[in-house]
Design a protein around this motif. Structure first.
Motif, PDB file in Angstrom:
ATOM      1  N   MET A  46       0.911  -1.136   0.095  1.00 18.54           N
ATOM      2  CA  MET A  46      -0.059  -0.102  -0.104  1.00 18.54           C
ATOM      3  C   MET A  46       0.964   1.276  -0.085  1.00 18.54           C
ATOM      4  N   LYS A  47       0.736   2.048  -1.115  1.00 19.32           N
ATOM      5  CA  LYS A  47       1.402   3.293  -0.989  1.00 19.32           C
ATOM      6  C   LYS A  47       0.953   4.388  -0.341  1.00 19.32           C
ATOM      7  N   THR A  48       1.544   5.123   0.509  1.00 21.00           N
ATOM      8  CA  THR A  48       1.209   5.921   1.692  1.00 21.00           C
ATOM      9  C   THR A  48       1.766   7.316   1.338  1.00 21.00           C
ATOM     10  N   VAL A  49       1.072   8.465   1.422  1.00 17.57           N
ATOM     11  CA  VAL A  49       1.750   9.927   1.444  1.00 17.57           C
ATOM     12  C   VAL A  49       1.442  10.629   2.499  1.00 17.57           C
ATOM     13  N   VAL A  50       2.298  11.484   2.974  1.00 18.34           N
ATOM     14  CA  VAL A  50       1.867  12.382   4.303  1.00 18.34           C
ATOM     15  C   VAL A  50       2.068  13.700   3.672  1.00 18.34           C
ATOM     16  N   ILE A  51       1.279  14.583   3.755  1.00 15.48           N
ATOM     17  CA  ILE A  51       1.346  15.998   3.456  1.00 15.48           C
ATOM     18  C   ILE A  51       1.044  16.904   4.728  1.00 15.48           C
ATOM     19  N   TYR A  52       1.776  18.133   4.840  1.00 16.66           N
ATOM     20  CA  TYR A  52       1.652  18.818   6.138  1.00 16.66           C
ATOM     21  C   TYR A  52       1.783  20.023   5.670  1.00 16.66           C
ATOM     22  N   LYS A  53       1.032  20.934   6.590  1.00 18.03           N
ATOM     23  CA  LYS A  53       1.416  22.521   6.699  1.00 18.03           C
ATOM     24  C   LYS A  53       1.403  22.753   7.970  1.00 18.03           C
ATOM     25  N   SER A  54       2.712  23.742   8.273  1.00 20.23           N
ATOM     26  CA  SER A  54       3.153  23.880   9.711  1.00 20.23           C
ATOM     27  C   SER A  54       3.574  25.248   9.708  1.00 20.23           C
ATOM     28  N   LYS A  55       3.007  25.858  10.680  1.00 20.68           N
ATOM     29  CA  LYS A  55       3.562  27.417  10.866  1.00 20.68           C
ATOM     30  C   LYS A  55       4.616  27.451  11.900  1.00 20.68           C
ATOM     31  N   THR A  56       4.608  26.600  12.873  1.00 18.31           N
ATOM     32  CA  THR A  56       5.613  26.716  14.052  1.00 18.31           C
ATOM     33  C   THR A  56       6.407  25.419  14.102  1.00 18.31           C
ATOM     34  N   GLY A  57       6.101  24.376  13.246  1.00 15.60           N
ATOM     35  CA  GLY A  57       6.988  23.102  13.266  1.00 15.60           C
ATOM     36  C   GLY A  57       6.406  21.729  13.910  1.00 15.60           C
ATOM     37  N   PHE A  58       5.059  21.981  14.791  1.00 13.09           N
ATOM     38  CA  PHE A  58       4.737  21.131  15.551  1.00 13.09           C
ATOM     39  C   PHE A  58       3.930  19.775  14.237  1.00 13.09           C
ATOM     40  N   ALA A  59       3.179  20.519  13.560  1.00 13.87           N
ATOM     41  CA  ALA A  59       2.604  19.706  12.433  1.00 13.87           C
ATOM     42  C   ALA A  59       3.439  18.813  11.816  1.00 13.87           C
ATOM     43  N   LYS A  60       4.811  19.505  11.521  1.00 13.62           N
ATOM     44  CA  LYS A  60       5.896  18.918  10.500  1.00 13.62           C
ATOM     45  C   LYS A  60       6.530  17.782  11.283  1.00 13.62           C
ATOM     46  N   LYS A  61       6.780  18.069  12.650  1.00 18.03           N
ATOM     47  CA  LYS A  61       7.288  17.002  13.357  1.00 18.03           C
ATOM     48  C   LYS A  61       6.574  15.917  13.441  1.00 18.03           C
ATOM     49  N   TYR A  62       5.333  16.002  13.820  1.00 16.30           N
ATOM     50  CA  TYR A  62       4.379  14.822  13.812  1.00 16.30           C
ATOM     51  C   TYR A  62       4.297  14.122  12.399  1.00 16.30           C
ATOM     52  N   ALA A  63       4.270  14.796  11.427  1.00 19.34           N
ATOM     53  CA  ALA A  63       4.090  14.239   9.964  1.00 19.34           C
ATOM     54  C   ALA A  63       5.519  13.385   9.586  1.00 19.34           C
ATOM     55  N   LYS A  64       6.551  14.017  10.128  1.00 23.01           N
ATOM     56  CA  LYS A  64       7.872  13.245   9.804  1.00 23.01           C
ATOM     57  C   LYS A  64       7.824  11.862  10.681  1.00 23.01           C
ATOM     58  N   TRP A  65       7.291  12.034  11.973  1.00 17.53           N
ATOM     59  CA  TRP A  65       7.193  10.685  12.691  1.00 17.53           C
ATOM     60  C   TRP A  65       6.320   9.653  11.913  1.00 17.53           C
ATOM     61  N   ILE A  66       5.309  10.209  11.516  1.00 13.32           N
ATOM     62  CA  ILE A  66       4.104   9.202  10.764  1.00 13.32           C
ATOM     63  C   ILE A  66       4.929   8.517   9.544  1.00 13.32           C
ATOM     64  N   ALA A  67       5.625   9.541   8.789  1.00 16.24           N
ATOM     65  CA  ALA A  67       5.980   9.202   7.308  1.00 16.24           C
ATOM     66  C   ALA A  67       7.061   7.974   7.707  1.00 16.24           C
ATOM     67  N   GLU A  68       7.889   8.192   8.756  1.00 10.88           N
ATOM     68  CA  GLU A  68       9.001   7.329   9.094  1.00 10.88           C
ATOM     69  C   GLU A  68       8.502   5.841   9.531  1.00 10.88           C
ATOM     70  N   LYS A  69       7.528   5.831  10.492  1.00  7.53           N
ATOM     71  CA  LYS A  69       6.954   4.797  10.879  1.00  7.53           C
ATOM     72  C   LYS A  69       6.125   4.052   9.816  1.00  7.53           C
ATOM     73  N   LEU A  70       5.663   4.680   8.660  1.00 10.83           N
ATOM     74  CA  LEU A  70       4.750   3.830   7.659  1.00 10.83           C
ATOM     75  C   LEU A  70       5.786   3.772   6.469  1.00 10.83           C
ATOM     76  N   SER A  71       6.874   4.280   6.547  1.00 16.57           N
ATOM     77  CA  SER A  71       7.768   4.341   5.339  1.00 16.57           C
ATOM     78  C   SER A  71       7.027   5.090   4.123  1.00 16.57           C
ATOM     79  N   ALA A  72       6.590   6.006   4.362  1.00 18.42           N
ATOM     80  CA  ALA A  72       5.702   6.787   3.533  1.00 18.42           C
ATOM     81  C   ALA A  72       6.453   7.888   2.842  1.00 18.42           C
ATOM     82  N   ASP A  73       6.142   8.282   1.609  1.00 18.83           N
ATOM     83  CA  ASP A  73       6.504   9.489   1.152  1.00 18.83           C
ATOM     84  C   ASP A  73       5.866  10.858   1.922  1.00 18.83           C
TER      85      ASP A  73
END
Length: 173
Positions: free
Chosen positions: A1-28
């Motif tokens: 299953m191909k997974t993608v994570v897209i994020y929009k972050s003003k101060t970095g918190f959403a970006k941090k979560y997006a990176k963790w999710i992408a790492e755990k799922l081996s997602a783009d």
């Protein structure tokens, strides 16, 4: 299953979560400005994360306005904010950002982020200063309001890697 994570972050918190999710799922992973519907159509699972701005999820229209093209995919949206993760907060964000019809296709998660006044752009600083004055003008403050006032002087980060586990479990099942 191909997974993608897209994020929009003003101060970095959403970006941090997006990176963790992408790492755990081996997602783009893509920052919001580099993503579009043509990219999303190439994936089986689409995860979108954005910070909250007056209960609205930044950039979520990428998902909601293209839902007809994404309905056959597994869709997750997460929002980050400074508020504690309580059901009334989660319901308010979900219902403000998604119609009942959209909620049938989109699984929503709230992930507590944080607040860093120093990282805000000038317009956002002005709005947040006005909010601070409004809160301070009250005779009695709630515990949440007292906590919010204290965050102006000292940045807070409530992000925890384990907060993404519910999203990971949902995607993997």
């Amino acid at each position: 299953m191909k997974t993608v994570v897209i994020y929009k972050s003003k101060t970095g918190f959403a970006k941090k979560y997006a990176k963790w999710i992408a790492e755990k799922l081996s997602a783009d992973i893509f920052e919001f400005t580099k993503a579009n519907i043509n990219i999303l159509e190439n994936y089986d699972t689409v995860i979108y994360g954005g910070s909250l701005y007056a209960v609205s999820i930044n950039g979520v229209k990428l998902i909601t306005q293209n839902l007809d093209k994404l309905k056959d995919k597994k869709i997750v949206v997460f929002a980050t904010g400074a508020s504690p993760s309580r059901e009334e907060v989660i319901s308010e964000v979900r219902n403000k950002n998604f119609t009942l019809e959209q909620q049938k296709y989109i699984r929503f998660f709230y992930l507590r982020g944080g607040f860093d006044y120093s990282k805000l752009k000038i317009f956002d600083k002005i709005l947040m200063t006005l909010l601070k004055w409004k809160i301070k003008s009250k005779k009695e403050l709630t515990d949440d309001e007292k906590g919010m006032i204290s965050m102006y002087d000292k940045p807070v980060d409530f992000t925890r890697e384990e907060n993404v586990d519910a999203i990971i479990d949902y995607i993997n099942h």
